[in-house]
Design a protein around this motif. Structure first.
Motif, PDB file in Angstrom:
ATOM      1  N   ILE A   1       0.843  -1.202   0.000  1.00 53.26           N
ATOM      2  CA  ILE A   1       0.000   0.000   0.000  1.00 53.26           C
ATOM      3  C   ILE A   1       0.874   1.247   0.000  1.00 53.26           C
ATOM      4  O   ILE A   1       0.634   2.187  -0.765  1.00 53.26           O
ATOM      5  CB  ILE A   1      -0.954  -0.008   1.215  1.00 53.26           C
ATOM      6  CG1 ILE A   1      -2.036  -1.075   1.010  1.00 53.26           C
ATOM      7  CG2 ILE A   1      -1.586   1.355   1.434  1.00 53.26           C
ATOM      8  CD1 ILE A   1      -2.889  -1.344   2.241  1.00 53.26           C
ATOM      9  N   VAL A   2       1.916   1.258   0.843  1.00 52.36           N
ATOM     10  CA  VAL A   2       2.826   2.408   0.904  1.00 52.36           C
ATOM     11  C   VAL A   2       3.517   2.590  -0.453  1.00 52.36           C
ATOM     12  O   VAL A   2       3.638   3.709  -0.956  1.00 52.36           O
ATOM     13  CB  VAL A   2       3.863   2.222   2.038  1.00 52.36           C
ATOM     14  CG1 VAL A   2       4.992   3.224   1.934  1.00 52.36           C
ATOM     15  CG2 VAL A   2       3.174   2.309   3.391  1.00 52.36           C
TER      16      VAL A   2
ATOM     17  N   ARG B   1       2.469   1.649  -3.435  1.00 52.80           N
ATOM     18  CA  ARG B   1       1.520   2.146  -4.450  1.00 52.80           C
ATOM     19  C   ARG B   1       1.183   3.609  -4.223  1.00 52.80           C
ATOM     20  O   ARG B   1       1.037   4.364  -5.191  1.00 52.80           O
ATOM     21  CB  ARG B   1       0.243   1.297  -4.432  1.00 52.80           C
ATOM     22  CG  ARG B   1       0.467  -0.078  -5.003  1.00 52.80           C
ATOM     23  CD  ARG B   1      -0.793  -0.885  -5.036  1.00 52.80           C
ATOM     24  NE  ARG B   1      -0.522  -2.231  -5.529  1.00 52.80           N
ATOM     25  CZ  ARG B   1      -1.450  -3.017  -6.031  1.00 52.80           C
ATOM     26  NH1 ARG B   1      -2.693  -2.618  -6.104  1.00 52.80           N
ATOM     27  NH2 ARG B   1      -1.127  -4.214  -6.459  1.00 52.80           N
ATOM     28  N   ASN B   2       1.057   4.015  -2.969  1.00 53.41           N
ATOM     29  CA  ASN B   2       0.809   5.433  -2.691  1.00 53.41           C
ATOM     30  C   ASN B   2       1.972   6.288  -3.181  1.00 53.41           C
ATOM     31  O   ASN B   2       1.767   7.366  -3.752  1.00 53.41           O
ATOM     32  CB  ASN B   2       0.583   5.656  -1.189  1.00 53.41           C
ATOM     33  CG  ASN B   2      -0.772   5.166  -0.735  1.00 53.41           C
ATOM     34  OD1 ASN B   2      -1.688   4.986  -1.522  1.00 53.41           O
ATOM     35  ND2 ASN B   2      -0.908   4.946   0.562  1.00 53.41           N
ATOM     36  N   ARG B   3       3.196   5.793  -2.952  1.00 52.29           N
ATOM     37  CA  ARG B   3       4.380   6.532  -3.408  1.00 52.29           C
ATOM     38  C   ARG B   3       4.383   6.632  -4.937  1.00 52.29           C
ATOM     39  O   ARG B   3       4.665   7.701  -5.493  1.00 52.29           O
ATOM     40  CB  ARG B   3       5.649   5.829  -2.917  1.00 52.29           C
ATOM     41  CG  ARG B   3       6.893   6.648  -3.088  1.00 52.29           C
ATOM     42  CD  ARG B   3       8.145   5.967  -2.541  1.00 52.29           C
ATOM     43  NE  ARG B   3       7.953   5.292  -1.275  1.00 52.29           N
ATOM     44  CZ  ARG B   3       8.118   3.964  -1.085  1.00 52.29           C
ATOM     45  NH1 ARG B   3       8.491   3.200  -2.080  1.00 52.29           N
ATOM     46  NH2 ARG B   3       7.927   3.419   0.096  1.00 52.29           N
TER      47      ARG B   3
ATOM     48  N   ASP C   1       1.778   6.520  -6.892  1.00 54.42           N
ATOM     49  CA  ASP C   1       0.703   7.451  -7.269  1.00 54.42           C
ATOM     50  C   ASP C   1       1.157   8.901  -7.133  1.00 54.42           C
ATOM     51  O   ASP C   1       0.897   9.730  -8.011  1.00 54.42           O
ATOM     52  CB  ASP C   1      -0.545   7.227  -6.408  1.00 54.42           C
ATOM     53  CG  ASP C   1      -1.318   5.983  -6.787  1.00 54.42           C
ATOM     54  OD1 ASP C   1      -1.034   5.408  -7.861  1.00 54.42           O
ATOM     55  OD2 ASP C   1      -2.212   5.581  -6.010  1.00 54.42           O
ATOM     56  N   ILE C   2       1.845   9.210  -6.034  1.00 53.10           N
ATOM     57  CA  ILE C   2       2.337  10.574  -5.819  1.00 53.10           C
ATOM     58  C   ILE C   2       3.346  10.948  -6.906  1.00 53.10           C
ATOM     59  O   ILE C   2       3.281  12.046  -7.475  1.00 53.10           O
ATOM     60  CB  ILE C   2       2.960  10.702  -4.412  1.00 53.10           C
ATOM     61  CG1 ILE C   2       1.852  10.637  -3.357  1.00 53.10           C
ATOM     62  CG2 ILE C   2       3.768  11.982  -4.281  1.00 53.10           C
ATOM     63  CD1 ILE C   2       2.368  10.490  -1.932  1.00 53.10           C
TER      64      ILE C   2
END
Length: 100
Positions: free
Chosen positions: A55-56, A58-60, A62-63
């Protein structure tokens, strides 16, 4: 001896019978089951950590993707403005040529 069921014509179900294993086996079986539960718990924790890391990650990503898109949009707007400015310069040069 069926206790309170004796003489009532009703018999106790055989599926309700409790069977005990050899006295040495239950302790070993309990230890094996306890080890299996610990193994499952460890696996559950590891999988939870893996999911959290994904999750971390994928968030990175995405950013980073959003930043890249913003930079591309800025570059596109800048290049469009530059083209507009160069077109104005070209038009002004043509006007000056006509005046001469």
């Amino acid at each position: 001896d069926y206790g309170p069921f004796e003489g009532t014509g009703r018999r106790r179900s055989r599926s309700a019978t409790v069977r005990f294993m050899d006295e040495s086996e239950p302790v070993e079986h309990i230890h094996e089951m306890h080890q299996s539960l610990r193994d499952l718990r460890s696996e559950q924790l590891r999988l939870g950590d893996d999911v959290e890391r994904e999750i971390v990650r994928r968030n990175r990503v995405d950013i980073e993707t959003k930043k890249t898109l913003e930079n591309l949009s800025d570059s596109l707007r800048t290049s469009q403005r530059e083209e507009t400015a160069s077109e104005r310069v070209e038009r002004r040069l043509q006007e000056i040529e006509k005046e001469m």
